[in-house]
Design a protein around this motif. Structure first.
Motif, mmCIF file in Angstrom:
data_model
loop_
_atom_site.group_PDB
_atom_site.id
_atom_site.type_symbol
_atom_site.label_atom_id
_atom_site.label_comp_id
_atom_site.label_asym_id
_atom_site.label_seq_id
_atom_site.Cartn_x
_atom_site.Cartn_y
_atom_site.Cartn_z
ATOM 1 N N ALA A 210 0.383 -1.236 0.087
ATOM 2 C CA ALA A 210 -0.154 0.069 -0.268
ATOM 3 C C ALA A 210 1.435 1.215 0.505
ATOM 4 O O ALA A 210 0.534 2.386 -0.875
ATOM 5 N N THR A 211 2.034 1.222 0.622
ATOM 6 C CA THR A 211 3.030 2.261 0.701
ATOM 7 C C THR A 211 3.933 2.747 -0.387
ATOM 8 O O THR A 211 3.516 4.187 -0.762
ATOM 9 N N PHE A 212 4.144 1.675 -0.817
ATOM 10 C CA PHE A 212 5.160 2.252 -2.551
ATOM 11 C C PHE A 212 4.309 1.607 -3.424
ATOM 12 O O PHE A 212 5.300 1.166 -5.002
ATOM 13 N N THR A 213 2.962 1.871 -3.442
ATOM 14 C CA THR A 213 2.148 2.227 -4.506
ATOM 15 C C THR A 213 1.504 3.504 -4.727
ATOM 16 O O THR A 213 -0.074 3.164 -5.545
ATOM 17 N N ALA A 214 1.651 4.097 -4.061
ATOM 18 C CA ALA A 214 1.030 5.182 -4.242
ATOM 19 C C ALA A 214 -0.445 5.559 -3.910
ATOM 20 O O ALA A 214 -0.447 6.119 -4.323
ATOM 21 N N GLY A 215 -0.530 4.209 -2.445
ATOM 22 C CA GLY A 215 -2.091 4.145 -1.963
ATOM 23 C C GLY A 215 -2.896 3.352 -3.256
ATOM 24 O O GLY A 215 -4.235 3.626 -3.484
ATOM 25 N N ARG A 216 -2.371 3.342 -4.518
ATOM 26 C CA ARG A 216 -2.855 2.202 -5.570
ATOM 27 C C ARG A 216 -3.975 1.042 -5.183
ATOM 28 O O ARG A 216 -5.217 0.765 -5.650
ATOM 29 N N PHE A 217 -3.438 0.444 -4.144
ATOM 30 C CA PHE A 217 -3.724 -0.832 -3.485
ATOM 31 C C PHE A 217 -3.339 -0.362 -2.468
ATOM 32 O O PHE A 217 -2.862 -1.779 -1.033
ATOM 33 N N ALA A 218 -4.291 0.623 -1.305
ATOM 34 C CA ALA A 218 -4.311 1.249 0.038
ATOM 35 C C ALA A 218 -4.929 -0.171 0.868
ATOM 36 O O ALA A 218 -5.230 -0.905 1.514
ATOM 37 N N HIS A 219 -5.780 -1.236 -0.020
ATOM 38 C CA HIS A 219 -6.334 -2.715 1.262
ATOM 39 C C HIS A 219 -5.863 -3.416 0.173
ATOM 40 O O HIS A 219 -6.759 -4.286 -0.039
ATOM 41 N N ALA A 220 -5.314 -4.059 0.260
ATOM 42 C CA ALA A 220 -3.818 -4.865 -0.618
ATOM 43 C C ALA A 220 -3.539 -6.247 0.284
ATOM 44 O O ALA A 220 -2.824 -6.468 0.640
ATOM 45 N N ILE A 221 -5.017 -6.357 1.077
ATOM 46 C CA ILE A 221 -4.809 -7.125 2.197
ATOM 47 C C ILE A 221 -5.961 -8.529 1.965
ATOM 48 O O ILE A 221 -7.123 -8.709 1.045
ATOM 49 N N TRP A 222 -4.915 -9.594 2.052
ATOM 50 C CA TRP A 222 -4.905 -11.458 1.078
ATOM 51 C C TRP A 222 -5.663 -12.099 2.837
ATOM 52 O O TRP A 222 -4.564 -12.150 3.240
ATOM 53 N N PRO A 223 -6.808 -12.818 2.425
ATOM 54 C CA PRO A 223 -7.010 -13.439 3.067
ATOM 55 C C PRO A 223 -5.819 -14.784 4.527
ATOM 56 O O PRO A 223 -4.567 -15.646 3.144
ATOM 57 N N HIS A 224 -5.096 -14.576 5.064
ATOM 58 C CA HIS A 224 -4.536 -15.376 6.295
ATOM 59 C C HIS A 224 -2.702 -15.163 5.670
ATOM 60 O O HIS A 224 -1.584 -16.217 5.533
ATOM 61 N N ALA A 225 -2.631 -13.984 5.006
ATOM 62 C CA ALA A 225 -1.244 -14.143 3.987
ATOM 63 C C ALA A 225 -0.017 -13.787 5.897
ATOM 64 O O ALA A 225 0.758 -14.707 5.064
ATOM 65 N N THR A 226 -0.313 -13.038 6.725
ATOM 66 C CA THR A 226 1.046 -13.124 7.771
ATOM 67 C C THR A 226 1.156 -14.651 8.124
ATOM 68 O O THR A 226 1.966 -14.847 8.258
ATOM 69 N N ALA A 227 -0.106 -14.887 8.577
ATOM 70 C CA ALA A 227 0.123 -16.364 9.218
ATOM 71 C C ALA A 227 0.113 -17.594 8.392
ATOM 72 O O ALA A 227 1.594 -17.891 8.756
ATOM 73 N N GLY A 228 -0.014 -17.487 7.237
ATOM 74 C CA GLY A 228 0.708 -18.342 5.969
ATOM 75 C C GLY A 228 2.183 -18.314 6.312
ATOM 76 O O GLY A 228 3.087 -19.017 5.685
ATOM 77 N N PHE A 229 2.421 -16.647 5.925
ATOM 78 C CA PHE A 229 4.053 -16.840 5.756
ATOM 79 C C PHE A 229 4.656 -16.962 7.023
ATOM 80 O O PHE A 229 5.982 -17.691 6.572
ATOM 81 N N PHE A 230 4.273 -16.818 8.017
ATOM 82 C CA PHE A 230 5.028 -17.513 9.079
ATOM 83 C C PHE A 230 5.449 -19.042 8.885
ATOM 84 O O PHE A 230 6.383 -19.746 9.827
ATOM 85 N N LYS A 231 4.283 -19.543 8.596
ATOM 86 C CA LYS A 231 3.799 -20.835 8.243
ATOM 87 C C LYS A 231 4.490 -21.443 7.259
ATOM 88 O O LYS A 231 5.961 -22.164 7.747
ATOM 89 N N VAL A 232 5.303 -20.716 6.800
ATOM 90 C CA VAL A 232 6.128 -21.099 5.966
ATOM 91 C C VAL A 232 7.816 -20.767 6.558
ATOM 92 O O VAL A 232 8.523 -21.234 5.307
#
Length: 246
Positions: A210-232
């Motif tokens: 969101a920060t580095f796309t000049a606000g174009r994807f301010a709601h760029a949230i996808w389900p379980h992204a953080t949890a999934g990454f820590f699992k990885v």
């Protein structure tokens, strides 16, 4: 720049036009992806360098002459990174051979696994439902270019959110990027996957996007992204082992 018909004259023109932005302006703005036809913070010289229409040495010399070694540092580093990738891969031909062999196996798996084929096809045509990812897939196919930051986010989501084989993603880039070369592309995907820097994958973070796309994807949230990454991250040794030889 979309048809692969770059010329020497065009390359020289692009280099000349970007020269005044190769100093601090580049260093301060290079991480932001403004979207298709808005990549004014970066040089977009890579397709010309890829075809030797602009030489790395010339790009470095121009940056240093215009801005000096301190202010031109980031511009010079980006050029040198391409040279590092080429040298690294040339010294390790077995890495490229392994990539090609396993890619052939991954491509063959698409004919046997209908779910994998469906998921890969959706990713490539930008129909995953992830707004930012789908926009980058469309931009890549339509223009033959992606901002470097977007390439890293795209690869990370491909691997760690969509759980798709990284070599298929690298092949997708290689076939569409006008600046795609074996070394930079392969090492870029290996770095994101945590194979080049073993155990240190690159996480695509929604806030960072969101920060580095000049606000174009301010709601760029996808389900379980953080949890999934820590699992990885917890399972990186297993992922690396399955990926060998890499």
């Amino acid at each position: 720049m979309t048809d692969g018909s770059q010329t020497l004259a065009e390359g020289e023109k692009v280099l000349a036009a970007f020269t005044h932005r190769m100093g601090r302006r580049y260093a301060n703005g290079r991480n932001t992806d403004h979207g298709p036809d808005e990549h004014t913070a970066v040089s977009v010289l890579s397709p010309y360098i890829r075809r030797r229409l602009v030489l790395e040495s010339d790009a470095v010399a121009v940056a240093l002459a215009a801005h000096g070694p301190h202010d031109a540092e980031k511009s010079v580093q980006e050029v040198i990174w391409r040279g590092y990738c080429k040298g690294w891969l040339e010294c390790r031909p077995q890495v490229w051979d392994s990539y090609r062999d396993v890619l052939d196996a991954d491509l063959a798996a698409l004919d046997r696994d209908r779910r994998l084929r469906r998921d890969v096809d959706r990713a490539m045509v930008g129909q995953t439902g992830l707004t930012c990812f789908d926009a980058w897939a469309a931009e890549l196919v339509d223009t033959g270019y992606l901002h470097n930051h977007a390439r890293m986010w795209f690869a990370s989501i491909w691997i760690f959110t969509l759980w798709l084989p990284w070599r298929l993603g690298a092949d997708f880039f290689y076939r569409h990027l006008l600046d795609g070369d074996a070394a930079s592309n392969t090492l870029g995907w290996r770095c994101v996957a945590g194979l080049h820097t073993r155990g240190k994958p690159y996480p695509a973070d929604a806030q960072n996007i969101a920060t580095f796309t000049a606000g174009r994807f301010a709601h760029a949230i996808w389900p379980h992204a953080t949890a999934g990454f820590f699992k990885v991250k917890q399972n990186i040794p297993r992922i690396i082992e399955k990926a060998l030889p890499a």
